[in-house]
Motif scaffolding. Structure first.
Motif, PDB file in Angstrom:
ATOM      1  N   LYS A 172       0.846  -1.192   0.000  1.00  0.00           N
ATOM      2  CA  LYS A 172       0.000   0.000   0.000  1.00  0.00           C
ATOM      3  C   LYS A 172       0.884   1.245   0.000  1.00  0.00           C
ATOM      4  CE  LYS A 172      -0.402   0.554   5.021  1.00  0.00           C
ATOM      5  NZ  LYS A 172      -1.323   0.663   6.168  1.00  0.00           N
ATOM      6  N   ALA A 173       0.275   2.355  -0.367  1.00  0.00           N
ATOM      7  CA  ALA A 173       0.944   3.651  -0.240  1.00  0.00           C
ATOM      8  C   ALA A 173       0.534   4.267   1.085  1.00  0.00           C
ATOM      9  CB  ALA A 173       0.545   4.561  -1.394  1.00  0.00           C
ATOM     10  N   GLU A 174       1.492   4.767   1.833  1.00  0.00           N
ATOM     11  CA  GLU A 174       1.173   5.407   3.114  1.00  0.00           C
ATOM     12  C   GLU A 174       0.291   6.635   2.889  1.00  0.00           C
ATOM     13  OE1 GLU A 174       5.169   6.048   4.054  1.00  0.00           O
ATOM     14  OE2 GLU A 174       5.555   3.967   4.595  1.00  0.00           O
ATOM     15  N   TRP A 175       0.571   7.336   1.799  1.00  0.00           N
ATOM     16  CA  TRP A 175      -0.296   8.437   1.388  1.00  0.00           C
ATOM     17  C   TRP A 175      -0.069   8.734  -0.084  1.00  0.00           C
ATOM     18  CZ3 TRP A 175       2.676  12.333  -0.529  1.00  0.00           C
ATOM     19  CH2 TRP A 175       3.970  12.486  -0.015  1.00  0.00           C
ATOM     20  N   VAL A 176      -1.080   9.313  -0.699  1.00  0.00           N
ATOM     21  CA  VAL A 176      -1.010   9.759  -2.094  1.00  0.00           C
ATOM     22  C   VAL A 176      -1.562  11.176  -2.143  1.00  0.00           C
ATOM     23  CG1 VAL A 176      -1.799   9.399  -4.456  1.00  0.00           C
ATOM     24  CG2 VAL A 176      -1.323   7.420  -2.995  1.00  0.00           C
ATOM     25  N   GLU A 177      -0.846  12.049  -2.843  1.00  0.00           N
ATOM     26  CA  GLU A 177      -1.254  13.443  -2.941  1.00  0.00           C
ATOM     27  C   GLU A 177      -1.282  13.864  -4.406  1.00  0.00           C
ATOM     28  OE1 GLU A 177       0.142  16.495   0.083  1.00  0.00           O
ATOM     29  OE2 GLU A 177       1.247  17.122  -1.703  1.00  0.00           O
ATOM     30  N   VAL A 178      -2.382  14.465  -4.831  1.00  0.00           N
ATOM     31  CA  VAL A 178      -2.525  14.952  -6.200  1.00  0.00           C
ATOM     32  C   VAL A 178      -2.701  16.464  -6.166  1.00  0.00           C
ATOM     33  CG1 VAL A 178      -3.884  14.882  -8.316  1.00  0.00           C
ATOM     34  CG2 VAL A 178      -3.544  12.784  -6.982  1.00  0.00           C
ATOM     35  N   LYS A 193      -5.419  24.225  -9.000  1.00  0.00           N
ATOM     36  CA  LYS A 193      -4.337  24.214  -8.007  1.00  0.00           C
ATOM     37  C   LYS A 193      -4.768  23.570  -6.685  1.00  0.00           C
ATOM     38  CE  LYS A 193      -1.971  28.220  -9.973  1.00  0.00           C
ATOM     39  NZ  LYS A 193      -1.345  29.538  -9.710  1.00  0.00           N
ATOM     40  N   ARG A 194      -5.844  22.839  -6.736  1.00  0.00           N
ATOM     41  CA  ARG A 194      -6.326  22.125  -5.554  1.00  0.00           C
ATOM     42  C   ARG A 194      -5.391  20.959  -5.241  1.00  0.00           C
ATOM     43  NH1 ARG A 194     -11.382  20.872  -2.989  1.00  0.00           N
ATOM     44  NH2 ARG A 194     -11.276  18.789  -2.086  1.00  0.00           N
ATOM     45  N   VAL A 195      -5.287  20.604  -3.970  1.00  0.00           N
ATOM     46  CA  VAL A 195      -4.512  19.443  -3.543  1.00  0.00           C
ATOM     47  C   VAL A 195      -5.448  18.449  -2.870  1.00  0.00           C
ATOM     48  CG1 VAL A 195      -2.635  18.598  -2.095  1.00  0.00           C
ATOM     49  CG2 VAL A 195      -2.426  20.821  -3.241  1.00  0.00           C
ATOM     50  N   ASP A 196      -5.494  17.226  -3.396  1.00  0.00           N
ATOM     51  CA  ASP A 196      -6.258  16.143  -2.788  1.00  0.00           C
ATOM     52  C   ASP A 196      -5.279  15.132  -2.207  1.00  0.00           C
ATOM     53  OD1 ASP A 196      -8.834  17.076  -3.421  1.00  0.00           O
ATOM     54  OD2 ASP A 196      -8.712  16.253  -5.441  1.00  0.00           O
TER      55      ASP A 196
END
Length: 549
Positions: free
Chosen positions: A513-519, A526-529
């Motif tokens: 798994k990924a500990e976290w993913v950021e887009v 320019k939003r960050v999810d």
């Protein structure tokens, strides 16, 4: 995956560990895949220049069923060629069982012009992927009607762009949420401008230095059509011989820049300074010429962060004896050609490269590399004892920013020679392993399935913009596995005359798994999810501002 070895000066020696990896790509024959299309290169005794250039190919999902379909470009009627039989492009629908069905005619995408390349994107943001075809003559824009048919809207959209067109790139250069279009032009050309090049009394294809350079075009997407902004943007004032192009953010300022590989003249690096303007900085960035100040024969290109330092690097396929270029981004809009230290130079110096793609074929998190090759002169063996018309595919595994050519260990198809041109990478069977399609000049394509078992895990993302452009071109993705942070930028264009699967496949290594993913979505959003503890070995769809599903 990669075992570090001895350090000699600045070069890290490494070997591929075959006990933990099986980097096999298997070619699927036509009787199993159902793909029976063959490229016709219009070969003639006169050896007209466009005969040697195509074709391109596209991996894209035309019917939104979640499975990648295929498109191939063919030659056709033009001022120097009248086919003896009808020629057509080909659209193959993925049947989800390893086979494909030809749906070209009912879809209305047979073409008929002298086709060169194909570039897939949702240019109107309606949720259906469209196709732009570059041709010798006028170009074609197939708008996807959403009912398994397409309509050519190039004329009413202002995108016919007559000439000898090659690369095209869909990217939002001004951050207004709509995809604009760069159209690369090769040389000033028509039948009457063809050059005559003889060797021992026999016609051969002329080296492109014999032809005049020409300007490429940039079109701004107004939402109800396109405006030619070539002059206003600054791109149109530069005469080149464009073969490959990729849009990427070289200085991480949030604006997509454009790198163009030219054949026999200096490469261009168009730095996006905002306000709809580009500055050509190829010379100051040290990507225009080789180290001796000479222009090379740039063909296919790509961009990626191959050394994992957070900056986008550039790759260019060149002609034989020129060595391919791998430009490391040093920051401050300056690059260094690392073909020697990375091992790319010696591995490629006798080949002529076309389609190319950075991709993580073994899911270890590093960007590996595949290149298709082929000498453009089909008669080269009559005048050379060291060069061949058909050349091998090359698969390079990345180990600590040094590349090793796997040769036949990558699969039997890599031991054979092909007249390669376009190349696209994508997951044809949704197993997370990225496959490869190679379009050959004058021959059937190669369909290569990635059947390797590395033991590593992966995470797939389909990004859908809302305020940002729908294809999310320019999105920046970061993720962490085992405490290691990695980044990926969704570039546009690249390879040669071709389009890749738009989904992203992120390598997780041994972690499940990924500990976290950021887009980070591109402008104007320019939003960050951000998402925590994302399970691997599956695809997710992410709409801007919504959850993973």
């Amino acid at each position: 995956m990669i075992k570090a070895g001895i350090l000699l000066t600045t070069l890290t020696i490494f070997t591929w560990d075959a006990t933990t990896s099986s980097p096999r790509f298997e070619a699927v024959p036509a009787d199993k895949s159902g793909i029976r299309w063959t490229h016709d290169n219009a070969l003639s005794p006169e050896r007209y220049l466009p005969e040697s250039m195509g074709p391109g190919t596209a991996i894209f999902d035309f019917n939104n069923d979640g499975w990648m379909d295929l498109y191939f470009v063919n030659s056709g009627l033009c001022d120097f060629y009248t086919p003896s039989r009808p020629l057509r492009n080909a659209l193959y629908r993925n049947n989800k069982d390893g086979t494909f069905s030809d749906v070209t005619e009912p879809a209305g995408v047979a073409g008929g012009k002298f086709g060169i390349g194909v570039f897939a994107a949702d240019f109107d943001g309606d949720g259906w992927t469209d196709l732009y075809l570059t041709n010798y003559g006028s170009n074609t824009l197939y708008r996807n009607n959403g009912d398994a048919t397409f309509s050519d809207v190039a004329s009413k959209s202002g995108l016919e762009a007559p000439g000898l067109n090659t690369a095209a790139v869909w990217f939002d250069y001004d951050g207004d949420g709509k995809l604009d279009l760069y159209v690369g032009h090769f040389v000033r050309y028509n039948k009457n401008l063809e050059k005559k090049c003889l060797e021992a009394g026999t016609r051969h294809y002329c080296y492109p230095i014999a032809y005049e350079p020409w300007a490429s075009r940039l079109f701004h997407n107004n939402g109800n059509g396109f405006e030619d902004v070539s002059a206003a943007s600054g791109i149109g004032k530069h005469l080149g011989k464009a073969f490959g192009a990729v849009a990427t953010d070289i200085d991480l300022d949030g604006r997509l820049d454009l790198f163009v590989a030219n054949d026999s003249v200096a490469n261009f690096l168009f730095w996006n300074r905002g306000q709809g303007r580009f500055d050509e900085i190829g010379i100051s960035a040290e990507v225009a010429y080789n180290s001796d100040g000479a222009a090379r024969s740039g063909m296919g290109v790509d961009a990626a962060d191959y050394d994992d330092d957070g900056r986008q690097d550039l790759f260019v396929c060149n002609f034989n004896r020129e060595k391919f270029s791998i430009y490391r981004n040093l920051g401050n809009r300056v690059f260094s050609d690392e073909a020697g230290p990375t091992g790319i130079g010696m591995a490629t110096h006798m080949y002529s490269g076309w389609g190319v793609k950075f991709f993580d074929f073994d899911h270890d998190g590093d960007q590996d590399l595949i290149v298709t090759n082929g000498h453009p002169d089909d008669l080269i063996e009559q005048i050379s004892t060291t060069l061949t018309h058909k050349e091998p595919l090359l698969l390079f595994v990345n180990g600590a920013a040094r590349f090793q050519n796997l040769g036949e260990r990558a699969g039997e198809v890599f031991a054979k020679h092909h007249p390669g041109r376009g190349l696209a990478v994508g997951d044809l069977n949704n197993d997370g392993r990225q496959d490869v399609v190679v379009a050959n000049n004058g021959e059937p394509p190669l369909i290569l399935y990635n059947t390797g078992a590395s033991g590593n895990h992966w995470l797939g993302l389909r990004l859908i913009g809302e305020t940002a452009n729908r294809d999310a071109v320019g999105a920046s993705i970061a993720w962490s596995t085992g405490g290691t942070r990695r980044t990926y930028l969704k570039n546009a264009g690249g390879s040669y005359l071709s389009s890749n699967d738009p989904r992203l496949v992120l390598g997780l290594g041994r972690e499940s798994k990924a500990e976290w993913v950021e887009v980070r979505w591109p402008a104007p959003s320019k939003r960050v999810d951000r998402f925590e503890n994302v399970a691997g070995d599956r695809y997710y769809t992410l709409r801007e501002g919504q959850g993973l599903r």
